[in-house]
Write an enzyme that holds these catalytic residues in place. Structure first.
Site, PDB file in Angstrom:
ATOM      1  N   LYS A   1     -13.254 -11.607  -2.431  1.00 34.62           N
ATOM      2  CA  LYS A   1     -12.889 -11.135  -1.179  1.00 34.62           C
ATOM      3  C   LYS A   1     -13.604  -9.844  -0.815  1.00 34.62           C
ATOM      4  O   LYS A   1     -13.557  -9.102  -1.531  1.00 34.62           O
ATOM      5  CB  LYS A   1     -11.478 -11.344  -0.690  1.00 34.62           C
ATOM      6  CG  LYS A   1     -11.085 -10.895   0.546  1.00 34.62           C
ATOM      7  CD  LYS A   1      -9.738 -11.221   0.882  1.00 34.62           C
ATOM      8  CE  LYS A   1      -8.587 -10.129   0.351  1.00 34.62           C
ATOM      9  NZ  LYS A   1      -8.743  -8.814   0.564  1.00 34.62           N
TER      10      LYS A   1
ATOM     11  N   GLU B   1     -14.230  -7.083   2.489  1.00 32.25           N
ATOM     12  CA  GLU B   1     -13.605  -6.513   3.799  1.00 32.25           C
ATOM     13  C   GLU B   1     -14.651  -6.474   5.083  1.00 32.25           C
ATOM     14  O   GLU B   1     -15.601  -5.705   4.744  1.00 32.25           O
ATOM     15  CB  GLU B   1     -12.605  -5.454   3.854  1.00 32.25           C
ATOM     16  CG  GLU B   1     -11.420  -5.597   3.101  1.00 32.25           C
ATOM     17  CD  GLU B   1     -10.720  -4.386   2.758  1.00 32.25           C
ATOM     18  OE1 GLU B   1     -10.847  -3.445   3.478  1.00 32.25           O
ATOM     19  OE2 GLU B   1      -9.587  -4.461   2.151  1.00 32.25           O
TER      20      GLU B   1
ATOM     21  N   ASP C   1     -10.774  -9.542  -5.052  1.00 27.96           N
ATOM     22  CA  ASP C   1     -11.058  -8.276  -4.172  1.00 27.96           C
ATOM     23  C   ASP C   1     -12.256  -7.752  -4.505  1.00 27.96           C
ATOM     24  O   ASP C   1     -12.375  -7.221  -6.023  1.00 27.96           O
ATOM     25  CB  ASP C   1     -10.178  -7.318  -3.875  1.00 27.96           C
ATOM     26  CG  ASP C   1      -9.351  -7.740  -2.551  1.00 27.96           C
ATOM     27  OD1 ASP C   1      -9.879  -8.554  -1.867  1.00 27.96           O
ATOM     28  OD2 ASP C   1      -8.274  -7.017  -2.395  1.00 27.96           O
TER      29      ASP C   1
ATOM     30  N   ASP D   1      -6.887  -5.436  -4.186  1.00 31.26           N
ATOM     31  CA  ASP D   1      -7.097  -4.036  -4.308  1.00 31.26           C
ATOM     32  C   ASP D   1      -5.617  -3.317  -3.887  1.00 31.26           C
ATOM     33  O   ASP D   1      -5.660  -2.288  -4.239  1.00 31.26           O
ATOM     34  CB  ASP D   1      -8.463  -3.310  -3.760  1.00 31.26           C
ATOM     35  CG  ASP D   1      -8.387  -3.600  -1.988  1.00 31.26           C
ATOM     36  OD1 ASP D   1      -7.635  -4.172  -1.600  1.00 31.26           O
ATOM     37  OD2 ASP D   1      -9.371  -3.070  -1.604  1.00 31.26           O
ATOM     38  N   SER D   2      -4.722  -4.280  -3.361  1.00 35.49           N
ATOM     39  CA  SER D   2      -3.629  -3.560  -3.124  1.00 35.49           C
ATOM     40  C   SER D   2      -2.882  -3.063  -4.503  1.00 35.49           C
ATOM     41  O   SER D   2      -2.037  -2.142  -4.459  1.00 35.49           O
ATOM     42  CB  SER D   2      -2.446  -4.773  -2.555  1.00 35.49           C
ATOM     43  OG  SER D   2      -2.765  -5.876  -3.317  1.00 35.49           O
TER      44      SER D   2
ATOM     45  N   GLU E   1      -5.566  -9.741   8.658  1.00 36.12           N
ATOM     46  CA  GLU E   1      -4.467  -9.080   8.812  1.00 36.12           C
ATOM     47  C   GLU E   1      -4.135  -8.200   9.720  1.00 36.12           C
ATOM     48  O   GLU E   1      -4.737  -7.393  10.426  1.00 36.12           O
ATOM     49  CB  GLU E   1      -4.833  -7.909   7.493  1.00 36.12           C
ATOM     50  CG  GLU E   1      -3.729  -6.953   7.158  1.00 36.12           C
ATOM     51  CD  GLU E   1      -3.905  -6.336   5.778  1.00 36.12           C
ATOM     52  OE1 GLU E   1      -5.003  -6.808   4.876  1.00 36.12           O
ATOM     53  OE2 GLU E   1      -2.926  -5.218   5.374  1.00 36.12           O
TER      54      GLU E   1
HETATM   55  O1  KIV Z   1      -5.366  -6.557  -1.509  1.00 38.93           O
HETATM   56  C1  KIV Z   1      -4.705  -7.208  -1.032  1.00 38.93           C
HETATM   57  O2  KIV Z   1      -3.802  -7.481  -1.638  1.00 38.93           O
HETATM   58  C2  KIV Z   1      -5.048  -7.866   0.317  1.00 38.93           C
HETATM   59  C3  KIV Z   1      -3.945  -8.581   0.854  1.00 38.93           C
HETATM   60  C4  KIV Z   1      -3.244  -7.768   1.819  1.00 38.93           C
HETATM   61  C5  KIV Z   1      -4.492  -9.759   1.631  1.00 38.93           C
HETATM   62  O3  KIV Z   1      -6.169  -7.871   0.581  1.00 38.93           O
END
Ligand code: KIV
Length: 272
Positions: free
Chosen positions: A118, A120, A90, A51-52, A187
């Site tokens: 993934k 959080e 994500d 989600d970056s 992280e």
């Molecule tokens: O969203 C993302 O790119 C991430 C990485 C920083 C691990 O979660």
């Protein structure tokens, strides 16, 4: 995913095998087919549609505006470029607020081509991890600086610096593994703490700003290529394009440096 019988795809069970064998895992983010093909062809094991993308693709100040539609779109794009790498997507902000919501979102992301999602945090997310894993959805956890918690943290700050926070992180890491996560992203965590967690949990850890003691490393694609996405460059970021000379060369330089343990060095990690 494309089919090619000459290359063995990286599977979820291969994660545990890599940890057991002491083989470092190489992970980068990607958001489109062309980069996915380049990463896949040059030694990357795991590709994350993070989600970056809210910050490096869409130009927002945080990841909070990213939607499941956004992640699903980019997951489809990336999946078309892969022959070998394991694709992780994500779960964006609040798509995992309840186990049922997470199941809907994760199902869409697996149908878009991801092999794992993934999410959080720990706490109430432990139920969600269990709920997804029981329903055949592989999960990566993400602890330490969890960008979806930026409002509570008051910024993007190193986590686990005092003993209470460090103990909580160690407990959370064990809890996400017990809940069934197959992978753990750490992280912005001091290197000694990340190394201690890595030694104590049965699942591979992937560090980003967490030092060399993790089982693998990840960077955000734009950071690793030295692109200016309009955000402050954290200490742990290294420009591999400068070193590799081309995008494919940068990917190979990153993969080699992760595998031989030379990245991250002390300059790109937090000692405490
Ligand atoms: O969203 C993302 O790119 C991430 C990485 C920083 C691990 O979660």
């Amino acid at each position: 995913m494309q089919t090619d019988t000459t290359r063995k795809p990286f599977t979820v069970p291969a994660l545990a095998e890599a940890k057991h064998a002491g083989r470092k895992l190489v992970m980068l983010t990607a958001y489109d087919t062309s980069f996915a093909r380049t990463l896949d062809a040059n030694g990357v094991d795991l590709i994350l549609v993070g989600d970056s993308l809210g910050m490096v693709i869409q130009g927002h100040d945080s990841t909070l505006l990213v939607t499941v539609d956004d992640i699903a779109y980019h997951t489809r794009c990336v999946a078309r470029g892969l022959l070998r790498a394991l694709l992780i997507a994500d779960l964006p902000f609040q798509s995992d607020a309840t186990p049922e919501r997470a199941l809907d979102a994760a199902t869409r992301l697996l149908q878009a081509g991801a092999a794992m999602v993934k999410l959080e945090g720990a706490g109430h997310k432990l139920d969600t991890i269990r709920f997804l894993v029981e329903r055949e959805i592989p999960v990566s956890a993400h602890l330490g600086l969890t960008p979806q918690s930026v409002l509570r943290f008051g910024g993007y700050k190193v986590q686990g610096r005092d003993e209470t926070a460090a103990r909580k992180l160690r407990e959370d890491a064990q809890a996400v593994a017990d809940a069934g996560a197959s992978l753990l992203v750490l992280e912005c965590v001091p290197s000694p703490l990340a190394a201690a967690i890595t030694a104590s949990v049965p699942i591979p850890t992937i560090g980003i700003g967490a030092g060399p003691g993790c089982d693998g490393q990840v960077l955000v694609l734009h950071d690793f290529l030295g692109l200016d996405s309009g955000h402050r460059r954290p200490k742990f970021v290294k420009d591999f394009l400068a070193e590799g000379g081309s995008i494919a060369g940068a990917v190979r330089a990153f993969a080699d440096a992760v595998r031989d343990g030379s990245f991250p060095d002390a300059e790109h990690a937090y000692s405490a």
